[in-house]
Design an enzyme around this catalytic site. Structure first.
Site, PDB file in Angstrom:
ATOM      1  N   THR A   1     -11.251 -30.292  19.535  1.00 19.74           N
ATOM      2  CA  THR A   1     -10.256 -29.126  19.967  1.00 19.74           C
ATOM      3  C   THR A   1     -11.316 -27.910  20.933  1.00 19.74           C
ATOM      4  OG1 THR A   1      -8.828 -27.760  19.455  1.00 19.74           O
ATOM      5  CG2 THR A   1     -10.844 -27.456  18.176  1.00 19.74           C
TER       6      THR A   1
ATOM      7  N   SER B   1       0.949  -1.108  -0.087  1.00 19.49           N
ATOM      8  CA  SER B   1      -0.068  -0.104   0.143  1.00 19.49           C
ATOM      9  C   SER B   1       0.900   1.215   0.028  1.00 19.49           C
ATOM     10  CB  SER B   1      -0.897  -0.081   1.035  1.00 19.49           C
ATOM     11  OG  SER B   1      -1.059   1.465   1.520  1.00 19.49           O
TER      12      SER B   1
ATOM     13  N   GLN C   1     -13.133 -23.186  13.470  1.00 16.57           N
ATOM     14  CA  GLN C   1     -13.586 -23.268  12.241  1.00 16.57           C
ATOM     15  C   GLN C   1     -12.700 -24.067  11.266  1.00 16.57           C
ATOM     16  OE1 GLN C   1     -15.312 -19.683  10.566  1.00 16.57           O
ATOM     17  NE2 GLN C   1     -14.998 -18.744  12.625  1.00 16.57           N
TER      18      GLN C   1
ATOM     19  N   GLY D   1       0.640 -18.110  20.458  1.00 16.34           N
ATOM     20  CA  GLY D   1       2.331 -18.161  19.921  1.00 16.34           C
ATOM     21  C   GLY D   1       2.400 -19.347  18.799  1.00 16.34           C
ATOM     22  N   GLY D   2       1.137 -19.968  18.480  1.00 11.76           N
ATOM     23  CA  GLY D   2       1.303 -21.040  17.364  1.00 11.76           C
ATOM     24  C   GLY D   2       1.895 -20.150  15.965  1.00 11.76           C
TER      25      GLY D   2
ATOM     26  N   GLU E   1       1.214  -8.107  20.850  1.00 12.46           N
ATOM     27  CA  GLU E   1      -0.024  -8.691  21.436  1.00 12.46           C
ATOM     28  C   GLU E   1      -0.816  -7.339  21.936  1.00 12.46           C
ATOM     29  OE1 GLU E   1       1.299 -11.894  24.992  1.00 12.46           O
ATOM     30  OE2 GLU E   1       2.416  -9.859  25.005  1.00 12.46           O
TER      31      GLU E   1
ATOM     32  N   LYS F   1      -5.480 -20.155  10.391  1.00 10.66           N
ATOM     33  CA  LYS F   1      -5.562 -21.341  11.415  1.00 10.66           C
ATOM     34  C   LYS F   1      -6.032 -22.596  10.478  1.00 10.66           C
ATOM     35  CE  LYS F   1      -5.619 -20.017  15.962  1.00 10.66           C
ATOM     36  NZ  LYS F   1      -5.865 -18.428  16.081  1.00 10.66           N
TER      37      LYS F   1
ATOM     38  N   ASN G   1     -12.456 -12.657  10.263  1.00  9.58           N
ATOM     39  CA  ASN G   1     -13.701 -13.231  10.796  1.00  9.58           C
ATOM     40  C   ASN G   1     -14.222 -12.100  11.593  1.00  9.58           C
ATOM     41  OD1 ASN G   1     -13.834 -15.320   8.823  1.00  9.58           O
ATOM     42  ND2 ASN G   1     -12.708 -16.885  10.364  1.00  9.58           N
TER      43      ASN G   1
ATOM     44  N   ASP H   1      13.862  -7.151   6.204  1.00  9.77           N
ATOM     45  CA  ASP H   1      14.724  -6.544   7.377  1.00  9.77           C
ATOM     46  C   ASP H   1      13.916  -6.965   8.673  1.00  9.77           C
ATOM     47  OD1 ASP H   1      16.494  -5.406   5.906  1.00  9.77           O
ATOM     48  OD2 ASP H   1      14.965  -3.885   5.614  1.00  9.77           O
TER      49      ASP H   1
ATOM     50  N   ASP I   1       0.919 -10.994  28.159  1.00 14.44           N
ATOM     51  CA  ASP I   1       1.730 -12.360  28.942  1.00 14.44           C
ATOM     52  C   ASP I   1       2.988 -12.764  28.085  1.00 14.44           C
ATOM     53  OD1 ASP I   1      -0.911 -13.089  27.262  1.00 14.44           O
ATOM     54  OD2 ASP I   1       0.473 -15.122  27.407  1.00 14.44           O
TER      55      ASP I   1
ATOM     56  N   SER J   1      -3.534 -11.825  10.008  1.00 16.91           N
ATOM     57  CA  SER J   1      -3.853 -13.189  10.439  1.00 16.91           C
ATOM     58  C   SER J   1      -5.258 -13.692  10.267  1.00 16.91           C
ATOM     59  CB  SER J   1      -3.734 -13.094  11.661  1.00 16.91           C
ATOM     60  OG  SER J   1      -4.368 -12.456  12.722  1.00 16.91           O
TER      61      SER J   1
ATOM     62  N   GLY K   1      -3.261  -7.707  27.263  1.00 18.78           N
ATOM     63  CA  GLY K   1      -3.077  -8.923  27.672  1.00 18.78           C
ATOM     64  C   GLY K   1      -1.523  -9.414  27.093  1.00 18.78           C
TER      65      GLY K   1
ATOM     66  N   SER L   1     -11.692 -20.105  20.927  1.00 15.33           N
ATOM     67  CA  SER L   1     -12.532 -18.878  20.938  1.00 15.33           C
ATOM     68  C   SER L   1     -13.043 -18.615  19.586  1.00 15.33           C
ATOM     69  CB  SER L   1     -11.657 -17.790  21.260  1.00 15.33           C
ATOM     70  OG  SER L   1     -10.869 -17.329  20.372  1.00 15.33           O
TER      71      SER L   1
HETATM   72  C1  PLP Z   1      -5.673 -17.435  16.631  1.00 16.78           C
HETATM   73  C2  PLP Z   1      -5.390 -16.053  16.111  1.00 16.78           C
HETATM   74  C3  PLP Z   1      -4.231 -15.605  16.301  1.00 16.78           C
HETATM   75  C4  PLP Z   1      -3.213 -15.917  17.201  1.00 16.78           C
HETATM   76  O1  PLP Z   1      -2.735 -16.928  17.038  1.00 16.78           O
HETATM   77  P1  PLP Z   1      -1.746 -18.009  18.033  1.00 16.78           P
HETATM   78  O2  PLP Z   1      -1.185 -19.026  17.340  1.00 16.78           O
HETATM   79  O3  PLP Z   1      -2.735 -18.208  19.060  1.00 16.78           O
HETATM   80  O4  PLP Z   1      -0.715 -16.988  18.450  1.00 16.78           O
HETATM   81  C5  PLP Z   1      -3.985 -14.208  15.562  1.00 16.78           C
HETATM   82  N1  PLP Z   1      -4.950 -13.956  14.829  1.00 16.78           N
HETATM   83  C6  PLP Z   1      -6.034 -14.636  14.406  1.00 16.78           C
HETATM   84  C7  PLP Z   1      -7.093 -14.056  13.552  1.00 16.78           C
HETATM   85  C8  PLP Z   1      -6.108 -15.820  15.011  1.00 16.78           C
HETATM   86  O5  PLP Z   1      -7.383 -16.460  14.772  1.00 16.78           O
END
Ligand code: PLP
Length: 333
Positions: free
Chosen positions: A87, A40, A95, A193-194, A216, A65, A319, A184, A222, A316, A220, A90
């Site tokens: 499984t 962009s 899905q 963290g997956g 994060e 996911k 939805n 970079d 952590d 990521s 939250g 949230s």
């Molecule tokens: C699950 C999810 C995350 C976080 O992924 P983790 O593997 O739990 O760190 C971030 N963004 C979206 C849209 C997700 O569904």
């Protein structure tokens, strides 16, 4: 040639490696979408950087996911596939498992919080998953999941702390670097963290000089506390619009990988997430859910200096129900 990064695994556990990411990419070929890497001019002008966004909001079922879920179910034995999988999630992992199970002919049971967004519950059921609800503020989903899995002989596939899930998530970064790298810096959102662990495995193998950052929600942090203190820090369920990152602690597999390969974890506020949602909708014509904006919000507000850098950013997921989307991006009067 891929650099083999050796990371000490906790006793009794085997960590995934980049070879597992490559195996996952083979399984996902022709099944997962090869999502676009987008740029962009506005984002580049705003930051003085060259940003490339990996649009996993356009992935099958609307989030990265799908990669981890499909890879993990594919890796099961024929007996395990026949019995089915379980499984807890949230939303997006639910899905992913329901949809991957449907494609692979494997029955799925999903433990979901009572307050999960309705769109996510309905989508999960629509893919054929059996949904069992629980109260996430008072009940332990791991305990419930383990009990039902034992009763029904199901294989538990957790949302992030699983080698095949991590490896599957890593394929998004593999594609991004192969399509548009080297970078970079790489910004990746962080819940359990997956995604970040998989991204770091791929980035460090393909683009060893790339500095990897997790992002994060402020409420939250952590993961930030864990990385900085050297041990997994657990917090209460954080209150944030980033519902996909409301995890309270990192995993036994994801943490050592993040510790070894990730430079730092930064945080963004809910207001910054909303700004990023508006930016995506207005400038890039993309619907991105709040959690999906974490990495972009950090890059756009330069939580780490990005000027003059080539920067990869993972979007990521997308939805979000339309009512929430409209409410969040509506211009304030
Ligand atoms: C699950 C999810 C995350 C976080 O992924 P983790 O593997 O739990 O760190 C971030 N963004 C979206 C849209 C997700 O569904």
């Amino acid at each position: 040639m891929t650099a083999a990064v050796r990371i000490a695994a906790p006793e009794g556990l085997t960590l995934p490696t980049y070879a597992d990411v490559e195996r996952a990419a083979e399984r996902l070929k022709g099944v997962a979408h090869h999502t676009p890497a987008l740029s962009s001019a506005t984002a580049n002008r705003r930051t003085g950087a060259s940003l490339v966004f990996k649009a996993e909001n356009l992935q099958r079922m609307g989030a990265f996911k799908f990669r981890g879920g499909y890879n993990a179910i594919s890796a099961l034995s024929p007996e395990q596939k026949k019995a089915g999988v379980l499984t807890f999630s949230s939303g997006n992992h639910a899905q992913a498992i329901a949809y991957a199970g449907k494609l692979l002919g494997v029955p799925t049971t999903i433990i979901m919080p009572e307050d999960a967004p309705q769109a996510k519950v309905e989508a999960t059921q629509g893919y054929g998953g059996e949904v069992v609800r629980y109260d996430r503020y008072t009940q332990d989903r791991l305990e419930i999941g383990n009990r039902i899995a034992a009763e029904r002989g199901l294989t538990l596939i957790p949302p992030y702390d699983h080698a095949d899930v991590i490896a599957g998530q890593g394929t998004a970064t593999k594609e991004l670097i192969e399509d548009a790298g080297p970078f970079d810096m790489l910004f990746v959102c962080l819940g359990g963290g997956g995604l970040l662990a998989g991204a770091a495995l791929a980035a460090k193998a393909l683009n060893p000089d790339c500095r990897v950052f997790g992002v994060e929600p402020e409420a939250g942090n952590d993961g930030q506390q864990s990385l900085r203190s050297g041990k997994i820090v657990k917090i209460g369920v954080p209150k944030t619009i980033a519902d996909g990152a409301q995890t309270a602690f990192l995993g036994d597999l994801t943490f050592p990988i993040i510790q070894a390969l990730v430079e730092d974890i930064v945080t963004v506020s809910d207001a910054e997430l909303v700004d990023a949602m508006r930016f995506f909708a207005e400038r890039m014509k993309l619907v991105v859910e709040p959690t999906g904006c974490l990495a972009a919000a950090a890059a756009l507000t330069a939580k780490v200096p990005v000027e003059g850098k080539r920067v990869g950013v993972i979007i990521s997921g997308g939805n979000v129900d339309l009512a929430s989307f409209a409410r969040l991006i509506a211009p304030s009067a």
